[in-house]
Design a protein around this motif. Structure first.
Motif, mmCIF file in Angstrom:
data_model
loop_
_atom_site.group_PDB
_atom_site.id
_atom_site.type_symbol
_atom_site.label_atom_id
_atom_site.label_comp_id
_atom_site.label_asym_id
_atom_site.label_seq_id
_atom_site.Cartn_x
_atom_site.Cartn_y
_atom_site.Cartn_z
ATOM 1 N N PRO A 14 -13.091 12.124 -10.202
ATOM 2 C CA PRO A 14 -13.660 12.190 -11.558
ATOM 3 C C PRO A 14 -12.991 11.175 -12.485
ATOM 4 O O PRO A 14 -11.771 10.997 -12.443
ATOM 5 N N GLY A 15 -13.820 10.501 -13.265
ATOM 6 C CA GLY A 15 -13.331 9.452 -14.145
ATOM 7 C C GLY A 15 -13.325 8.078 -13.515
ATOM 8 O O GLY A 15 -13.104 7.080 -14.213
ATOM 9 N N ARG A 66 -22.426 5.393 -19.772
ATOM 10 C CA ARG A 66 -21.534 5.424 -18.596
ATOM 11 C C ARG A 66 -22.039 4.520 -17.478
ATOM 12 O O ARG A 66 -21.244 3.910 -16.764
ATOM 13 N N SER A 84 -16.827 6.330 -15.524
ATOM 14 C CA SER A 84 -16.553 7.684 -16.020
ATOM 15 C C SER A 84 -17.343 8.718 -15.237
ATOM 16 O O SER A 84 -17.987 9.606 -15.817
ATOM 17 N N LYS A 86 -18.608 11.821 -13.090
ATOM 18 C CA LYS A 86 -18.375 13.257 -13.194
ATOM 19 C C LYS A 86 -18.825 13.938 -11.912
ATOM 20 O O LYS A 86 -19.700 13.414 -11.205
ATOM 21 N N PRO A 87 -18.292 15.108 -11.607
ATOM 22 C CA PRO A 87 -18.732 15.825 -10.404
ATOM 23 C C PRO A 87 -20.253 16.032 -10.369
ATOM 24 O O PRO A 87 -20.855 15.996 -9.289
ATOM 25 N N GLU A 88 -20.864 16.205 -11.519
ATOM 26 C CA GLU A 88 -22.316 16.419 -11.552
ATOM 27 C C GLU A 88 -23.109 15.157 -11.253
ATOM 28 O O GLU A 88 -24.339 15.208 -11.142
ATOM 29 N N ASP A 89 -22.439 14.014 -11.111
ATOM 30 C CA ASP A 89 -23.111 12.793 -10.670
ATOM 31 C C ASP A 89 -23.240 12.734 -9.151
ATOM 32 O O ASP A 89 -23.880 11.820 -8.618
ATOM 33 N N VAL A 112 -18.400 12.691 -6.184
ATOM 34 C CA VAL A 112 -17.353 12.655 -7.204
ATOM 35 C C VAL A 112 -16.575 13.963 -7.099
ATOM 36 O O VAL A 112 -17.078 15.035 -7.425
ATOM 37 N N SER A 113 -15.338 13.849 -6.628
ATOM 38 C CA SER A 113 -14.546 15.047 -6.378
ATOM 39 C C SER A 113 -13.072 14.693 -6.353
ATOM 40 O O SER A 113 -12.689 13.601 -5.930
ATOM 41 N N SER A 114 -12.263 15.640 -6.792
ATOM 42 C CA SER A 114 -10.819 15.449 -6.720
ATOM 43 C C SER A 114 -10.268 16.048 -5.429
ATOM 44 O O SER A 114 -9.073 15.980 -5.175
#
Length: 114
Positions: A14-15, A66, A84, A86-89, A112-114
């Motif tokens: 993320p980011g 973004r 930028s 996001k997980p929802e991307d 997109v995940s940590s």
């Protein structure tokens, strides 16, 4: 035969940022619109951004500021710079071209995940 080949997907925190590319080959009208759609699991395919051969763009509201779509007409290539993230991307991103006919790429996974 028109073919669209995407590249640039992958796993990002993320980011973070990713840049997608889509190269079109075959007989294509010089007047066309190219763009990106995405489809998350269990959801319908949705427009992300499009750009016509004149350079006019249109973005999904949630990605404005973004994501940036651009193209190289000489190479019949469209790009999507995604910042930028996001997980929802997270989704499969599909390249799209219309010149009176419609064509789709095979899709590239963006996670997109940590």
């Amino acid at each position: 035969q028109v073919k669209l080949v995407e590249s640039g997907g992958g796993l990002v925190q993320p980011g973070g940022s990713l840049r997608l590319s889509c190269a079109a080959s075959g007989r294509i009208s010089s007047i066309n619109t190219m763009g990106w759609y995405r489809q998350a699991p269990g959801k319908e395919r949705e427009l992300v951004a499009v750009i016509n051969s004149g350079g006019s763009t249109n973005y999904r509201e949630l990605v404005k500021g973004r994501f940036t779509i651009s193209r190289d007409n000489a190479k019949n290539t469209v790009y999507l710079q995604m910042n930028s993230l996001k997980p929802e991307d997270t989704a499969v991103y599909y390249c799209y071209l219309v010149d009176g006919r419609s064509f789709w790429g095979q899709g590239t996974q963006v996670t997109v995940s940590s």
